[in-house]
Design an enzyme around this catalytic site. Structure first.
Site, PDB file in Angstrom:
ATOM      1  N   ASN A 178       0.816  -1.214   0.000  1.00  6.76           N
ATOM      2  CA  ASN A 178       0.000   0.000   0.000  1.00  6.76           C
ATOM      3  C   ASN A 178       0.857   1.276   0.000  1.00  6.76           C
ATOM      4  O   ASN A 178       0.345   2.363   0.160  1.00  6.76           O
ATOM      5  CB  ASN A 178      -0.950  -0.011   1.197  1.00  6.76           C
ATOM      6  CG  ASN A 178      -0.217  -0.132   2.520  1.00  6.76           C
ATOM      7  OD1 ASN A 178       0.988  -0.387   2.551  1.00  6.76           O
ATOM      8  ND2 ASN A 178      -0.925   0.045   3.605  1.00  6.76           N
ATOM      9  N   HIS A 211       2.080   5.823  11.808  1.00  8.08           N
ATOM     10  CA  HIS A 211       0.867   5.003  11.811  1.00  8.08           C
ATOM     11  C   HIS A 211       0.994   3.720  12.628  1.00  8.08           C
ATOM     12  O   HIS A 211       0.000   3.163  13.070  1.00  8.08           O
ATOM     13  CB  HIS A 211       0.474   4.615  10.380  1.00  8.08           C
ATOM     14  CG  HIS A 211      -0.157   5.719   9.623  1.00  8.08           C
ATOM     15  ND1 HIS A 211      -0.425   5.632   8.287  1.00  8.08           N
ATOM     16  CD2 HIS A 211      -0.580   6.937  10.017  1.00  8.08           C
ATOM     17  CE1 HIS A 211      -0.989   6.761   7.890  1.00  8.08           C
ATOM     18  NE2 HIS A 211      -1.089   7.573   8.911  1.00  8.08           N
ATOM     19  N   GLU A 244       2.562  10.317  -4.073  1.00 13.33           N
ATOM     20  CA  GLU A 244       1.439  10.861  -4.835  1.00 13.33           C
ATOM     21  C   GLU A 244       1.555  12.375  -4.966  1.00 13.33           C
ATOM     22  O   GLU A 244       1.820  13.073  -3.990  1.00 13.33           O
ATOM     23  CB  GLU A 244       0.148  10.488  -4.092  1.00 13.33           C
ATOM     24  CG  GLU A 244      -1.112  10.666  -4.888  1.00 13.33           C
ATOM     25  CD  GLU A 244      -2.311  10.015  -4.190  1.00 13.33           C
ATOM     26  OE1 GLU A 244      -2.554   8.811  -4.385  1.00 13.33           O
ATOM     27  OE2 GLU A 244      -3.008  10.714  -3.432  1.00 13.33           O
ATOM     28  N   ALA A 295      -8.146   4.435   4.865  1.00 14.61           N
ATOM     29  CA  ALA A 295      -9.481   3.951   4.553  1.00 14.61           C
ATOM     30  C   ALA A 295      -9.766   2.603   5.208  1.00 14.61           C
ATOM     31  O   ALA A 295     -10.879   2.326   5.632  1.00 14.61           O
ATOM     32  CB  ALA A 295      -9.655   3.852   3.044  1.00 14.61           C
ATOM     33  N   GLY A 296      -8.768   1.748   5.318  1.00  9.54           N
ATOM     34  CA  GLY A 296      -9.003   0.414   5.882  1.00  9.54           C
ATOM     35  C   GLY A 296      -9.606  -0.510   4.846  1.00  9.54           C
ATOM     36  O   GLY A 296     -10.510  -0.135   4.103  1.00  9.54           O
ATOM     37  N   MET A 347      -5.443   4.284  -3.365  1.00 14.50           N
ATOM     38  CA  MET A 347      -4.983   4.762  -4.658  1.00 14.50           C
ATOM     39  C   MET A 347      -6.127   5.358  -5.492  1.00 14.50           C
ATOM     40  O   MET A 347      -7.140   4.702  -5.721  1.00 14.50           O
ATOM     41  CB  MET A 347      -4.372   3.585  -5.411  1.00 14.50           C
ATOM     42  CG  MET A 347      -3.733   3.960  -6.706  1.00 14.50           C
ATOM     43  SD  MET A 347      -3.001   2.502  -7.430  1.00 14.50           S
ATOM     44  CE  MET A 347      -4.426   1.451  -7.583  1.00 14.50           C
ATOM     45  N   HIS A 396      -6.081   6.131  10.315  1.00 19.59           N
ATOM     46  CA  HIS A 396      -4.848   6.262   9.524  1.00 19.59           C
ATOM     47  C   HIS A 396      -5.087   6.124   8.025  1.00 19.59           C
ATOM     48  O   HIS A 396      -4.177   6.272   7.232  1.00 19.59           O
ATOM     49  CB  HIS A 396      -3.817   5.243   9.979  1.00 19.59           C
ATOM     50  CG  HIS A 396      -3.972   3.875   9.368  1.00 19.59           C
ATOM     51  ND1 HIS A 396      -5.142   3.164   9.428  1.00 19.59           N
ATOM     52  CD2 HIS A 396      -3.096   3.111   8.678  1.00 19.59           C
ATOM     53  CE1 HIS A 396      -4.968   2.015   8.806  1.00 19.59           C
ATOM     54  NE2 HIS A 396      -3.752   1.944   8.341  1.00 19.59           N
TER      55      HIS A 396
END
Lengths: 140, 474
Positions: free
Chosen positions: B199, B322, B203, B399-400, B374, B397
């Protein structure tokens, strides 16, 4: 051909089961499953790697065995193709293996296995099927 | 399992069996339904059984099943009677997010979107097996583990403000490189300045919406401004530290009585507990240094791309952990005391005034950076006093996940995802198309809903919404 391993649904990580007529085969197939989670195509047999691991029970032996491969992968870029030889001392929980593989940078990787975990892990002999079954979750 | 809704967005798992405290889940009904699908709640209960846990075993709104502790799990322990658990931090120690702000606008990037994504992809090593361009000796690495981001800045890669605007000023105190194994060093030495896969990403985004203009001003954010987000962790070094101490603790304390082998722990004040904290801090510092190096390369590359047209200026907004355990002061039963807070897939969210917040931001509260999945939005929030009351100063932290990686690969194709994102105006470059499928937006919870809930609850307040323009993935 008999199934060497299979992946099982898991929300965040990679869970697999590996099989073998002997404990040695099941260990071999576990290592293959772990590398297959990163790249699932054919891998050339260019480099040789020897690994040794010890444990206190079958589970910790498996954990340490797979972890040795992750260390090789991170530090030397070794990507497993096949385990040529494997010897397990079941009494003292020791394993020695000789593996062949290639440089990881020659392949497209689609997952990064960070660690082996003890989550839902088991190593057991299934009397009904006469096979060893290994289950583990990899942190990715 | 008994679950009681006690107020809007708050559920309680009453104390039963081996639980020392009750469980609390901060979620909307929609999110709670997703959480119930896996073993998250069982894991919240298991954590509540650990010795010395204070107030409650908490899961925040992006929670999903982990190993031992849930992801999105927060648990604080009494310093004297409590424990520290490597599984409560996670294998990717200090998996973290840094946000950079630039003097570029959305329009600047749109004019050369493809060039930007290609150049950053070439410059920053991503993916698995792609080693670092940054050579370092073992001795130097040990020094870096104890000094963190500052070490990299002193080598000429960045400016002082970079680490001053980082959680713990880019260096968790008490780090001791001698507590990090040779194996861990071997795994990490070639990986400094690399993103890794999974992950993790880099960006280029723009500020799409400002929710709180006063606070945004303090952070130096305005509409259509370009920001850059770096999401990565401590790579193989951190993974090995976690694994090493899990094994050591098993050897010392045994796991037979634990509800889950991954919950292995040691008393905070024990030799092993202290050693783990010192090694964890070293791994966390590796992650801070890692992002500092990437920041430097991003600056170099962006300056190069815009040379002749614009003088690019890039500053660090903030950098949050995190996956971490911290010794912090909190109020428990009306008394201020030091506790050990585990945040696994959770972000610190301190309210205004805390001494841990950089001076420039102390009045507004600690910046909280929440990456989306993403192709979806990311958010900037600020911490609150309410978080200190409700969740030991913690919030979500990300979206999960909701869908497994294997089912994502079965049903989604990387190429199609790339096309879809392109249609939305997002350029993506990844080492592997398959990894795109594994990280597709569909496998995550709805980030907008997750952020709405924490804002409504007040455990962090929305400041700005960021939208992606270019994504580099492992």
């Amino acid at each position: 051909m008999e199934k060497k391993f299979k992946f099982i649904e898991h929300t965040a990580d990679i869970k697999f089961q590996a099989f073998g007529k002997s404990l040695e085969d099941a260990f071999k197939n576990s290592a293959l499953a772990m590398f297959n989670a990163m790249h699932d195509g054919k891998v050339k047999e260019k480099n040789i790697a020897k690994i040794k691991a010890e444990g206190k029970d079958f589970e910790s032996l498996l954990y340490n065995f797979l972890e040795e491969f992750l260390v090789l992968f991170d530090s030397e870029g070794f990507f497993l193709s096949k385990i040529k030889k494997i010897k397990i001392d079941k009494k003292n929980f020791k394993v020695e293996a000789e593996a062949v593989g290639d440089d990881a940078e020659n392949y497209e990787m689609h997952a990064d296995v960070k660690a082996v975990t003890y989550n839902d892990m088991f190593v057991r002999y299934d009397k009904n099927s006469g096979k060893w079954i290994i289950q583990a979750v990899l942190d990715v | 399992m008994k679950i009681k809704k006690i107020s809007t967005d708050t559920y309680e798992i009453p104390k039963e069996g081996c639980m020392n405290v009750h469980g609390i889940v901060y979620a909307s009904e929609k999110i709670m339904n997703a959480i119930k699908e896996d073993k998250t709640l069982e894991q919240v209960k298991n954590v509540a059984c650990l010795p010395g846990i204070l107030k409650a075993s908490i899961a925040v709104s992006d929670a999903h099943q982990g190993y031992g502790f849930p992801i999105g799990g927060v648990a604080a322990f009494d310093i004297d009677k409590g424990v520290i658990s490597p599984g409560g931090v996670g294998y990717d120690i200090n998996c973290s997010v840094r946000l950079l702000k630039t003097n570029l606008t959305k329009k600047d990037i749109l004019e050369r979107q493809k060039e930007v994504v290609d150049a950053l992809f070439r410059k920053i090593p991503s993916g698995v097996g792609r080693g670092s361009k940054f050579q370092i000796t073992k001795e130097e690495l040990k020094n870096l583990l104890e000094k963190g981001a500052k070490y990299i800045v002193e080598k000429g890669y960045g400016v002082r403000e970079d680490y001053l605007h980082t959680e713990e000023e880019g260096c968790i105190k008490g780090a001791d490189a001698s507590k990090v194994s040779e194996k861990a060093i071997k795994r990490g030495i070639g990986q400094l300045g690399t993103l890794g896969a999974g992950n993790h990403f880099l960006e280029v985004q723009y500020v799409d919406e400002i929710a709180d203009s006063e606070t945004a001003k303090v952070l130096g954010l305005k509409k259509d401004q370009v920001t850059i987000m770096i999401h990565c962790g401590s790579r193989g070094l951190g993974h090995q530290v976690a694994s090493d101490y899990i094994k050591k603790m098993e050897e010392e304390y045994g796991f037979e009585k634990l509800p889950d082998r991954e919950l292995i722990n040691a008393p905070i004040k024990s030799r092993l507990g202290k050693d783990y904290l010192a090694a964890m801090a070293a791994a966390a510092n590796f992650a801070f240094a890692n992002k500092q190096l990437i920041t430097h390369w991003v600056r170099e590359e962006m300056t190069h791309i815009f040379s002749g047209t614009k003088e690019v200026k890039i500053d660090v907004v903030y950098d949050v952990c995190h996956n971490i355990a911290k010794i912090e002061e909190h109020i428990v039963d009306g008394i201020k005391k030091e506790v050990c807070v585990h945040r696994k897939g959770a972000t610190r969210s301190f309210g205004p005034g805390r001494k841990e917040i950089p001076e420039a931001y102390r009045k507004i509260g600690q910046p909280v950076i929440i990456p989306g999945s993403m192709g979806t939005s990311s958010y900037v929030l600020v911490g609150t006093k309410k978080a200190e009351e409700l969740s030991f100063g913690s919030t979500v932290h990300g979206a999960g996940r909701v869908k497994s990686r294997s089912s994502a690969i079965k049903t989604l194709r990387g190429g199609e995802i790339k096309e879809k994102l392109q249609k939305k105006g997002i350029e993506v470059k990844s080492g592997s198309l398959k990894s795109l499928a594994e990280e597709a937006p569909q496998v995550y919870k709805d980030i907008d809903e997750v952020v709405r809930v924490v804002d409504e609850l007040g455990i962090s307040k929305k400041v700005a919404k960021l939208k992606p323009l270019a994504v580099v993935k492992g």
